[in-house]
Enzyme design. Structure first.
Site, short mmCIF file in Angstrom:
data_model
loop_
_atom_site.label_atom_id
_atom_site.label_comp_id
_atom_site.label_asym_id
_atom_site.label_seq_id
_atom_site.Cartn_x
_atom_site.Cartn_y
_atom_site.Cartn_z
N HIS A 184 0.83 -1.17 0.00
CA HIS A 184 0.11 0.07 -0.14
C HIS A 184 0.80 1.31 -0.05
CE1 HIS A 184 -3.00 -3.04 1.49
NE2 HIS A 184 -3.69 -2.30 0.89
N HIS A 214 1.94 -3.73 9.35
CA HIS A 214 3.48 -3.75 8.98
C HIS A 214 4.28 -3.10 10.10
CE1 HIS A 214 2.64 -5.00 4.87
NE2 HIS A 214 1.40 -4.04 4.95
#
Length: 135
Positions: free
Chosen positions: A2, A54
């Site tokens: 992303h 993440h």
């Protein structure tokens, strides 16, 4: 993921906006759009860390990679347009140039007619004919 794709998109559009909108008088609109694109990309990266999806280093690496790829993509597009130069290559076919050619041709014809009329007027006036009838 992303972060890299959002930064690629944002950086590419920021560079594109700075190149194409700088000639137009749009005030602060280009700068506002550029800021919003960067803020959106940064927000997307930040939410990946906040949602514990993440690690911060992964997101930072994605931001750097996406930025590099955005600059590279824009540079390739710039080289493509510079090499093929679509704007100047097909400029001869544009209506503006055709109108200019027609205007230049008409001006040349008018100049020729004016020179002929001037000579005719002098001759006719010298022959005693009325100057107003000729015009």
């Amino acid at each position: 993921g992303h972060a890299s794709s959002s930064f690629y998109f944002a950086i590419f559009l920021i560079l594109y906006i700075s190149k194409t909108w700088h000639k137009k008088n749009l005030g602060l609109l280009p700068h506002l759009c550029q800021f919003l694109l960067f803020a959106l990309a940064f927000y997307i990266g930040l939410t990946r860390v906040m949602d514990n999806k993440h690690h911060p280093t992964d997101v930072a690496a994605g931001m750097i990679l996406g930025s590099i790829m955005g600059v590279f993509g824009y540079y390739c597009l710039h080289l493509f347009h510079k090499r093929y130069n679509f704007k100047n290559k097909y400029n001869m076919l544009s209506t503006d140039n055709r109108l200019l050619d027609v205007e230049n041709g008409l001006n040349n014809l008018n100049n020729i007619n004016n020179n002929n009329n001037t000579n005719n007027n002098r001759t006719n006036y010298d022959n005693g004919k009325s100057f107003m009838k000729i015009i």
